[in-house]
Design a protein around this motif. Structure first.
Motif, short mmCIF file in Angstrom:
data_model
loop_
_atom_site.label_atom_id
_atom_site.label_comp_id
_atom_site.label_asym_id
_atom_site.label_seq_id
_atom_site.Cartn_x
_atom_site.Cartn_y
_atom_site.Cartn_z
N LEU A 56 0.84 -1.21 0.00
CA LEU A 56 0.00 0.00 0.00
C LEU A 56 0.87 1.25 0.00
O LEU A 56 0.44 2.31 -0.43
N LEU A 57 2.08 1.13 0.51
CA LEU A 57 3.04 2.23 0.47
C LEU A 57 4.28 1.72 -0.26
O LEU A 57 4.64 0.55 -0.15
N ARG A 58 4.91 2.60 -1.01
CA ARG A 58 6.13 2.22 -1.72
C ARG A 58 7.34 2.57 -0.87
O ARG A 58 7.49 3.73 -0.49
N PRO A 59 8.19 1.61 -0.57
CA PRO A 59 9.37 1.94 0.21
C PRO A 59 10.35 2.78 -0.63
O PRO A 59 10.34 2.71 -1.86
N ASP A 60 11.18 3.57 0.06
CA ASP A 60 12.19 4.35 -0.67
C ASP A 60 13.30 3.44 -1.17
O ASP A 60 13.81 3.60 -2.26
N TYR A 76 0.63 -4.54 -11.02
CA TYR A 76 -0.63 -4.43 -10.30
C TYR A 76 -1.34 -5.78 -10.20
O TYR A 76 -1.83 -6.15 -9.15
N SER A 77 -1.34 -6.55 -11.28
CA SER A 77 -2.09 -7.81 -11.24
C SER A 77 -1.35 -8.87 -10.42
O SER A 77 -1.97 -9.67 -9.73
N GLN A 78 -0.02 -8.85 -10.49
CA GLN A 78 0.74 -9.78 -9.65
C GLN A 78 0.52 -9.47 -8.17
O GLN A 78 0.39 -10.37 -7.34
N LEU A 79 0.45 -8.17 -7.89
CA LEU A 79 0.24 -7.74 -6.51
C LEU A 79 -1.12 -8.23 -6.02
O LEU A 79 -1.26 -8.71 -4.89
N ASP A 80 -2.14 -8.14 -6.90
CA ASP A 80 -3.46 -8.62 -6.53
C ASP A 80 -3.43 -10.11 -6.20
O ASP A 80 -4.06 -10.55 -5.25
N GLN A 81 -2.70 -10.86 -7.02
CA GLN A 81 -2.62 -12.30 -6.77
C GLN A 81 -1.97 -12.59 -5.43
O GLN A 81 -2.40 -13.46 -4.68
N LEU A 82 -0.93 -11.83 -5.14
CA LEU A 82 -0.23 -12.03 -3.87
C LEU A 82 -1.15 -11.65 -2.70
O LEU A 82 -1.21 -12.35 -1.69
N VAL B 128 -6.49 -3.91 -1.06
CA VAL B 128 -5.95 -5.24 -0.75
C VAL B 128 -6.97 -6.33 -1.05
O VAL B 128 -6.66 -7.50 -0.96
N SER B 129 -8.20 -5.96 -1.39
CA SER B 129 -9.20 -6.96 -1.77
C SER B 129 -9.33 -7.09 -3.28
O SER B 129 -10.42 -7.36 -3.78
N GLY B 130 -8.28 -6.85 -4.00
CA GLY B 130 -8.31 -7.06 -5.44
C GLY B 130 -9.15 -6.05 -6.19
O GLY B 130 -9.69 -6.33 -7.25
N THR B 131 -9.32 -4.86 -5.65
CA THR B 131 -10.14 -3.85 -6.30
C THR B 131 -9.32 -2.58 -6.44
O THR B 131 -8.71 -2.15 -5.47
N ASN B 132 -9.33 -2.00 -7.62
CA ASN B 132 -8.67 -0.71 -7.80
C ASN B 132 -9.65 0.36 -7.30
O ASN B 132 -10.65 0.61 -7.94
#
Ligand SMILES: Nc1ncnc2c1ncn2[C@@H]1O[C@H](COP(=O)(O)OP(=O)(O)OP(=O)(O)O)[C@@H](O)[C@H]1O
Ligand SMILES: [Mg+2]
Lengths: 245, 256
Positions: A56-60, A76-82, B128-132
């Protein structure tokens, strides 16, 4: 030497907001099946730490490896899968207050493109509500629930995807000590029932004492010390004593 | 007195809004499309403002007619009241008053809703629930506002004209058919079309400003109130600025 498999590895994590350096070369490892509590004062950057872990936050700078994936580099989609495999319990519960409890619980299932049938969805909703002991609230609105109940529903929503890891952001803050104890018990039950690894962020010593296998101390942006509750409580370091006295 | 820091914050705000708008266009045209949420928002947004818009439109039509009447009688052009009123309503009053009411009702509710979702971490929870959350919340609400305001304005124009018809009939007798005939006779395309087109922009402004203020709401419940409040203020100002631009552009295009 640890022989267990690591599920989260945080290495040299740095994060600053303008001049405010929150995390400064922070290191942490979470092993499979363990309950690790990160202790730190209010405002020490605990929430920032787990928000970096979940992306949710990007580290420096620094490396954050979760279940073998390097979080800052994921698309983005890989992150969703994780994220479907990593549960997150928010400090403020973050229940959608325009939806009923049932809709809240169904939301992550539907949104993660998991093509499950209505019957399975109902069964899952029932199962997670049962494991937090609140079967009767399915059709209530979050506003009608007490603080402790809301925390349980938020936990149920996290559980519904059967995550391998759960990140808890101050699960007992803002609750009375008895309800807090109930939530601690629940965290332990969940870990046994679903075989999850848990990273718990807190400043609650009771929680650290009863629910942790290992504790990491977050002081001034660094992982100051790690060890079991007994080890840390026996330390004479003044920075640590401040927590334990 | 040093005005500079304030001006700087103002300019930064404009810049952020522009960036936010650019992000809207980037995200709106890329899948996944949140169609069912868009339809739901259209319904909510349209339905919520319908009665308020209807009431104010009716009163505006009626009052405008009654206020204009003495001067029209004075110049001996009493028969031109329907023509006068319909031009005023269709070209300016209908779109602008409806848009301002819409800003008050919908802009503030979007600002407050997204603001409270921000401060209680619901927006993070969606992510975090797969939603933009930008697509699910911002794109749907902004599109819904853009699509619904024109519909509301057409309705408001009609209700306003009916109010005006009643206003005429307080003093003299004019059949509804004759009233409508006079309205149609006096309306040209260049009255109706530019006025209709600008309502899309007004609707877009209300939606995007409401979302912008809510999405970047600052911590605490106080921040939510401020988001709702400044959403209305900013959206209203933007509506007037757009109105000013619209009249210039129309003049350029429709060279009569
Ligand atoms: N989005 C942000 N932008 C700017 N600064 C931030 C942001 N999020 C956190 N901070 C800053 O980072 C620091 C740590 O915040 P964080 O929320 O992680 O604290 P915390 O340890 O979780 O405290 P608490 O126990 O109160 O929840 C604070 O000084 C805060 O001001
Ligand atoms: Mg926190």
């Amino acid at each position: 030497m640890e022989t267990r498999e690591a599920v989260i590895i945080v290495e040299n994590l740095c994060k600053a907001f303008g001049d405010n350096v929150v995390l400064d070369h922070f290191n942490l490892t979470l092993y499979k099946g363990e309950n690790l509590v990160v202790l730190g004062k209010s405002g020490s950057g605990k929430s920032v730490l787990i928000k970096c872990i979940i992306g949710l936050l990007r580290p420096d700078s620094g490396r954050i490896e979760v279940l073998g994936e390097n979080v800052p580099e994921l698309s983005y989609s890989q992150l969703d899968q994780l994220r479907a495999r990593v549960g997150f319990l928010f400090q403020s519960n973050a229940l959608y207050d325009s939806m009923t409890v049932r809709e809240n619980l169904e939301f992550p299932l539907r949104r993660h493109w998991l093509k499950v049938e209505q019957k399975e969805v109902d069964a899952l909703v029932h199962e997670v509500l049962e494991s937090v002991g609140l079967e009767h609230t399915a059709d209530m609105m979050p506003a009608e629930l007490s603080g402790g109940m809301r925390k349980r529903i938020a936990l149920a929503r996290t559980l519904i995807l059967k995550p391998a890891i759960i990140l808890y952001d101050e699960p007992t803050t803002g609750l009375d000590p008895i309800t807090g104890m109930e939530i601690i018990e629940l965290i332990k039950q969940v870990q046994q029932r679903y075989q999850t690894s848990a990273l718990v962020i807190s400043h609650d010593m009771k929680l650290a004492q009863t629910a942790s296998e290992r504790i990491a101390m977050l002081i001034e942006g660094k992982c100051y010390a790690t060890g079991t509750y007994r080890e840390l409580a026996a330390s004479t370091d003044p920075n640590l004593r401040a927590f334990f006295d | 007195m040093n005005l500079f820091p304030k001006n700087r914050a103002f300019l930064a705000e404009i810049g952020n809004l522009a960036r936010f708008t650019a992000r809207f266009f980037r995200e709106a045209f890329r899948p996944r499309y949140e169609i069912s949420e868009l339809i739901r928002q259209c319904f909510i947004i349209g339905y919520k403002s319908l009665s308020l818009v209807g009431l104010t439109a009716f009163i505006m039509g009626l009052v405008l007619t009654m206020q204009l009447r003495p001067s029209m009688v004075h110049y001996g052009v009493e028969a031109k009241i329907p023509a006068m009123v319909c031009i005023a309503i269709i070209r300016e009053i209908g779109p602008v008053i409806t848009a301002l009411i819409f800003a008050g009702k919908i802009g503030s509710s979007i600002g407050a809703e997204l603001g409270s979702m921000r401060v209680t971490e619901q927006i993070d929870a969606m992510e975090v629930s797969g939603t933009n959350p930008f697509k699910y919340l911002v794109v749907t609400r902004t599109l819904a506002a853009t699509l619904m305001l024109p519909v509301l304005v057409v309705l408001a124009d009609a209700i306003s004209l009916y109010g005006s018809y009643l206003g005429v009939n307080i003093y003299s007798v004019l059949s509804l058919r004759l009233f409508i005939a006079q309205v149609i006779e006096n309306l040209a395309y260049y009255d109706a079309i530019p006025a209709f087109v600008k309502t899309f922009f007004f609707g877009f402004a209300v939606g995007i400003v409401g979302c912008f203020k809510g999405y970047y709401s600052t911590k605490g419940t106080e921040g939510v109130g401020r988001s709702a409040n400044s959403a209305v203020v900013m959206a209203s100002v933007v509506i007037f600025i757009l109105d000013l631009l619209a009249v210039q552009v129309t003049e350029l295009i429709w060279d009569y």
